[in-house]
Design a protein around this motif. Sequence first.
Motif, short mmCIF file in Angstrom:
data_model
loop_
_atom_site.label_atom_id
_atom_site.label_comp_id
_atom_site.label_asym_id
_atom_site.label_seq_id
_atom_site.Cartn_x
_atom_site.Cartn_y
_atom_site.Cartn_z
N THR A 160 0.76 4.47 -2.94
CA THR A 160 0.57 5.70 -2.59
C THR A 160 1.89 6.57 -3.17
O THR A 160 1.63 7.71 -3.58
CB THR A 160 0.57 5.94 -1.01
OG1 THR A 160 -0.59 5.21 -0.47
CG2 THR A 160 0.41 7.28 -0.45
N ALA A 161 3.04 5.89 -3.09
CA ALA A 161 4.31 6.89 -3.32
C ALA A 161 4.15 6.90 -4.96
O ALA A 161 4.61 8.00 -5.52
CB ALA A 161 5.49 5.92 -3.02
N ARG A 197 1.25 7.10 -6.72
CA ARG A 197 0.50 8.05 -7.03
C ARG A 197 0.94 9.58 -6.76
O ARG A 197 0.79 10.46 -7.52
CB ARG A 197 -0.88 8.04 -6.11
CG ARG A 197 -2.10 8.98 -6.39
CD ARG A 197 -3.06 8.65 -5.49
NE ARG A 197 -2.59 8.44 -4.05
CZ ARG A 197 -2.69 9.21 -3.06
NH1 ARG A 197 -2.92 10.42 -3.43
NH2 ARG A 197 -2.36 9.04 -1.93
N ARG A 198 1.93 9.72 -5.65
CA ARG A 198 2.43 10.95 -5.43
C ARG A 198 3.55 11.38 -6.35
O ARG A 198 3.57 12.50 -6.74
CB ARG A 198 2.97 11.07 -3.98
CG ARG A 198 1.75 11.06 -3.16
CD ARG A 198 2.42 10.81 -1.49
NE ARG A 198 1.66 10.72 -0.51
CZ ARG A 198 1.73 10.53 0.84
NH1 ARG A 198 2.79 10.33 1.17
NH2 ARG A 198 0.59 10.55 1.57
N TRP A 226 7.07 9.06 0.22
CA TRP A 226 7.02 7.75 0.73
C TRP A 226 6.09 8.03 1.91
O TRP A 226 6.53 8.62 2.98
CB TRP A 226 8.20 7.06 1.04
CG TRP A 226 8.21 5.85 1.59
CD1 TRP A 226 8.51 5.47 2.93
CD2 TRP A 226 8.20 4.59 0.79
NE1 TRP A 226 8.28 4.10 2.99
CE2 TRP A 226 8.05 3.50 1.89
CE3 TRP A 226 7.79 4.37 -0.40
CZ2 TRP A 226 7.96 2.32 1.29
CZ3 TRP A 226 7.47 3.11 -0.82
CH2 TRP A 226 7.60 1.89 0.09
N PRO A 227 4.91 7.36 2.03
CA PRO A 227 4.17 7.38 3.36
C PRO A 227 4.56 6.77 4.67
O PRO A 227 4.08 6.84 5.61
CB PRO A 227 2.61 7.05 2.93
CG PRO A 227 3.06 6.15 2.03
CD PRO A 227 4.10 6.56 1.23
N PRO A 272 0.76 -1.09 -0.09
CA PRO A 272 0.01 0.16 -0.01
C PRO A 272 0.72 1.44 0.03
O PRO A 272 0.40 2.36 -0.61
CB PRO A 272 -1.00 -0.15 1.37
CG PRO A 272 -1.03 -1.62 1.49
CD PRO A 272 0.40 -2.21 1.07
N ASP A 273 1.91 1.11 0.93
CA ASP A 273 2.96 2.34 0.72
C ASP A 273 3.40 2.83 -0.66
O ASP A 273 3.34 3.86 -1.04
CB ASP A 273 3.93 2.37 1.66
CG ASP A 273 3.69 2.15 3.06
OD1 ASP A 273 2.47 2.78 3.44
OD2 ASP A 273 4.37 2.07 4.02
#
Length: 131
Positions: free
Chosen positions: A46-47, A49-50, A115-116, A42-43
């Motif tokens: 998210t990375a 997408r960002r 990176w979340p 999942p991280d």
Amino acid sequence: MWDWLVGLAVAAACVIASWAVLVLLARRLPPGVLRDLAAFVPDCLTAVRRLRADPRVPRPARVAVVLAGLWLASPIDLIPEFLPVIGPLDDIVVIALALRYAGRQVPREVLLAAWPGEPRLLLRLLGPAGA
């Protein structure tokens, strides 16, 4: 035709269920290695997408990251997802290679900002700063 639609619906439900389990484990497990592993995929999404939306990322790195994100989100894999432990292995290898490629073209601050999760995981994946 009906059999194909049912099969496709069952496959989609399995993929969605596996993603839900990963997200749930990433939020519920106590801090440690298991939580880091559950949160890795999942991280990565998210990375991706960002980084896709960040103007500081050059086009070749953006293309590599987006293709890796599509590979990660795709239900078609080299190793089927339903196999325990090794199922997500091809996804992890593809996203790791894409992030390492992007890491050579994008400043580390940009990658760390995208990176979340735990920054140490991304830094370990990217390797030494001069590499």
